[in-house]
Design a protein around this motif. Structure first.
Motif, short mmCIF file in Angstrom:
data_model
loop_
_atom_site.label_atom_id
_atom_site.label_comp_id
_atom_site.label_asym_id
_atom_site.label_seq_id
_atom_site.Cartn_x
_atom_site.Cartn_y
_atom_site.Cartn_z
N ASP A 195 -6.46 -25.60 8.19
CA ASP A 195 -6.85 -25.16 6.86
C ASP A 195 -7.23 -23.68 6.79
O ASP A 195 -7.83 -23.24 5.83
CB ASP A 195 -8.00 -26.01 6.33
N TRP A 253 -11.23 -28.12 0.45
CA TRP A 253 -11.22 -29.41 1.15
C TRP A 253 -12.47 -30.23 0.86
O TRP A 253 -12.73 -31.22 1.52
CB TRP A 253 -11.05 -29.19 2.65
N ALA A 307 -4.38 -26.97 0.41
CA ALA A 307 -5.06 -28.27 0.40
C ALA A 307 -4.26 -29.31 -0.38
O ALA A 307 -4.16 -30.47 0.02
CB ALA A 307 -6.46 -28.12 -0.20
#
Length: 286
Positions: free
Chosen positions: A27, A230, A251
């Motif tokens: 991420d 997230w 995401a």
């Protein structure tokens, strides 16, 4: 080798490779350790082996640490901030142990003070009537209770908050879902990493005060917090707002990929179940 067996083997290989103590970023964040710190390594606890926490889950202030404490509570007090998603155990000398938490609906609903009415190692768990009514597909089979263990959502330790001699149904406990820490989740009270739940449990005595902050108290002492792309709590700053805009497409793509993978796994499981049923029916007929 059949297609199903090939896919199953590849899935198992991927799962096994994910069980190590290092992990690759998915991420874009870099504020987590390259390896699992000693305090989050796997340990044997009684009958159960608690697996290590993957480093990726230790970003965003998720690691247990001793910090200066700016509240007014006495040493020995447990302070829960559901907005910043932190729990503090107040120490002497103006310091506190800070733990990251996950917060469910039941945890969000409670405010004010109480005390630790009881403590339990590897507690049993029973869903509430409301949980069974709203999601019978998930909870009905556990209506009679689930013994303590590695598949129990209360985890390795639980503290039970009482007020006026009565159980409030508010719990501080471990979790079997490390990825939930730092997030607001659909159910449950206040969850910690298993090793953090054990650390807190060992510090706390029955009768110790538990305080759950209000929003005004959180804003005064922690400042505003927001969710990142997230769903993890981070300080509400211009930098994090800009990062949120950059991360949202990533995401969303990950969520779509996860949904597709889950759908494929469900289809494979259904195919396997149908094949087993057909084989059983054939064996019975013969």
């Amino acid at each position: 080798m059949s297609l199903f067996r090939l896919l199953l083997a590849l899935t198992l290989a991927a799962l096994l490779s994910a069980c190590g103590t290092t992990t690759k970023p998915v991420d874009g964040r870099t504020d987590y350790p390259s390896r699992t710190p000693p305090e989050y390594e796997g340990i044997q606890d009684g009958m159960f082996f608690i697996p290590p926490v993957e480093p990726l889950h230790l970003c965003c202030q998720n690691q247990r640490t001793v910090v200066p404490y700016n509240g007014t509570e006495e040493p020995g007090t447990i302070v829960v901030d559901t907005y910043a998603r932190h729990l503090y155990y107040v120490l002497d000398g103006g310091m506190a142990v800070r733990y990251a938490i996950a917060v469910g609906r039941e945890g969000i609903a409670y405010r004010g003070t109480g005390y630790v009415g009881r403590k339990q190692e590897w507690p049993s768990w029973q869903p509430t009537r409301n949980m069974i009514r709203t999601r019978p597909d998930l909870y009905a089979e556990f209506a009679g209770g689930l013994p303590g263990g590695l598949d129990n959502p209360l985890g390795a330790r639980a503290l039970y908050l009482y007020r006026g001699g009565r159980d409030t149904m508010f719990r501080i406990h471990g979790t079997i879902d490390d990825a939930s820490i730092g997030r607001a989740t659909s159910a449950g009270c206040i969850r910690l990493f298993q090793r953090d739940a054990i650390d807190l449990y060992d510090r706390v005595e029955t009768g110790d005060t538990i305080k759950v902050r209000t929003l005004d108290e959180s804003l005064e002492l922690e400042g505003p917090y927001m969710d990142d792309a997230w769903g993890r709590a981070v300080p509400d700053t211009p930098e994090n707002r800009a990062q949120l805009e950059r991360d949202l497409p990533i995401a969303m793509a990950e969520a779509e990929a996860d949904a597709a993978a889950q759908a494929q796994a469900d289809a494979l499981a259904a195919e396997a179940a149908a094949a087993d049923a057909a084989a059983l029916a054939g064996a019975t007929f013969n």
